[in-house]
Design an enzyme around this catalytic site. Structure first.
Site, PDB file in Angstrom:
ATOM      1  CG  ASP A  65     -13.380  27.528 -16.983  1.00  0.00           C
ATOM      2  OD1 ASP A  65     -13.957  27.911 -18.022  1.00  0.00           O
ATOM      3  OD2 ASP A  65     -13.008  26.350 -16.817  1.00  0.00           O
TER       4      ASP A  65
ATOM      5  CB  SER B 152     -15.969  20.769 -19.001  1.00  0.00           C
ATOM      6  OG  SER B 152     -14.708  20.198 -18.780  1.00  0.00           O
ATOM      7  N   GLY B 153     -18.318  22.175 -17.213  1.00  0.00           N
ATOM      8  CA  GLY B 153     -19.437  23.103 -17.271  1.00  0.00           C
ATOM      9  C   GLY B 153     -20.625  22.715 -16.412  1.00  0.00           C
TER      10      GLY B 153
ATOM     11  CG  HIS C 252     -12.801  24.719 -20.185  1.00  0.00           C
ATOM     12  ND1 HIS C 252     -13.270  24.661 -18.892  1.00  0.00           N
ATOM     13  CD2 HIS C 252     -12.979  23.477 -20.685  1.00  0.00           C
ATOM     14  CE1 HIS C 252     -13.705  23.445 -18.633  1.00  0.00           C
ATOM     15  NE2 HIS C 252     -13.546  22.707 -19.719  1.00  0.00           N
TER      16      HIS C 252
END
Length: 265
Positions: A113, A209-210, A65
Site C-alpha cells: 500500500d 491515510s497516507g 488505497h
C-alpha cells in the site's frame, strides 16, 4: 496479552474512545512538520482526502488505497499548510498529473500500500516546506518504539462531522508483529508495521491515510489500514521494505525531466 486486547476492543465505543484529537491527540505546532502533504482527491466516485509526505522537492509518498480503483482521478497536493481551510501564504499547491501505485498493490489484502506522486514544478524549500528522510537499510524500529503521526483526518470514531482543518498529531507505539497477526490474516511483517495505543485512546482515523509514521526523525511507516470499527491496532506500510522500489521510481522521475525524454504517463 490476548485477554487485554479483547478487553480494549470491548470498550472502544465508550465516550472517551472518540473524544479528543486525531483520535486522542492534539493540534500540532503550526509548520512544525514541514514535510506534511495534504492530498485533495476528486474522482468519478466522489471526493476524499489523504495525507502524504515530501521526500524530495519533486516527490511525495502516500498510500496506494487513496486512489486505487477510482476513475477520472484528479489530485491536488498542498504543502506548507497548517489550516487547510485557509489560503496561507506558506502554502504551495500542485495539480498532480503523474503518480505511480506499487504494481503489486492489492485492494483485498492491502499489501504493498504505497504510492509515489511527482510534483511539477518542484516544491520550493522553505521554513514551512521541507522533505523528511527515509530510513537507511540498518534502521529498523522495534516493538515499544514511540513514534509520531499527524494528519487532517477525523478526530472521532463516531461523529461524522468530526473533521478538522488544522494539522493534528499523536504519539503511538510500535507493537509486536504478533498483535497484528492476531487480527489480520493478511498481515506481512516484512512489509508492514503494527502500531497503536493498546489502551485504545489514541489512533489515526479516516482522512489520515497516507501520512507518515515518524520514528527517530525519519519516515518509517505510511498510514494504511485497520479494523473497520476499532482503533487498535493499525497497520502501516513499512517504508524500509520499499526503499528499492522508491529509488527506482525516483530515477524514472529524473529521466522524465531530461530534454526530449519520453514520458511514462
Amino acid at each position: 496479552m490476548l485477554l487485554l486486547l479483547l478487553l480494549a476492543s470491548a470498550f472502544l465505543l465508550l465516550p472517551w474512545a472518540g473524544a479528543g484529537r486525531i483520535i486522542g491527540g492534539w493540534e500540532a505546532k503550526p509548520h512544525s512538520r514541514p514535510y506534511m502533504a495534504y492530498l485533495s482527491i476528486r474522482s468519478a466516485s466522489g471526493n476524499n482526502q489523504c495525507g502524504g509526505f515530501l521526500i524530495r522537492p519533486d516527490a511525495v509518498l502516500s498510500a496506494a488505497h487513496c486512489v486505487a480503483g477510482k476513475m477520472k482521478v484528479n489530485i491536488t497536493v498542498t504543502l506548507g499548510a497548517h489550516n487547510i481551510s485557509k489560503e496561507e501564504l506558506s502554502q504551495q499547491k500542485f495539480h498532480v498529473d503523474h503518480w505511480v501505485i506499487h504494481p503489486n498493490y492489492s485492494e483485498d489484502t492491502h499489501a504493498n500500500d504505497i504510492m509515489l506522486l511527482k510534483l511539477k514544478p518542484k516544491a520550493k524549500l522553505t521554513k514551512e516546506v521541507n522533505y523528511i528522510l527515509l530510513p537507511s537499510d540498518n534502521e529498523r524500529v522495534g516493538p515499544g518504539t514511540t513514534c509520531e503521526v499527524a494528519g487532517w483526518g477525523r478526530t472521532s470514531q463516531t461523529r461524522a462531522n468530526s473533521s478538522v482543518h488544522v494539522l493534528m498529531e499523536v504519539n503511538l507505539k510500535v507493537q509486536s508483529n504478533e498483535v497484528c497477526e492476531e487480527y489480520f490474516e493478511s498481515y506481512v511483517h516484512q512489509s508492514m508495521l503494527c502500531v497503536g495505543d493498546d489502551y485504545g485512546k489514541k489512533s489515526t482515523w479516516r482522512g489520515d491515510s497516507g501520512g507518515p509514521l515518524v520514528c527517530n526523525g525519519k519516515a518509517h511507516g505510511i498510514v494504511s489500514y485497520g479494523r473497520k470499527y476499532c482503533i487498535f491496532p493499525k497497520v502501516f506500510t513499512r517504508v524500509l521494505y520499499f526503499g528499492p522500489w522508491v529509488r527506482k521510481e525516483l530515477r524514472k522521475f529524473a529521466l522524465q525531466d531530461l530534454p526530449d525524454s519520453p514520458s511514462s504517463d
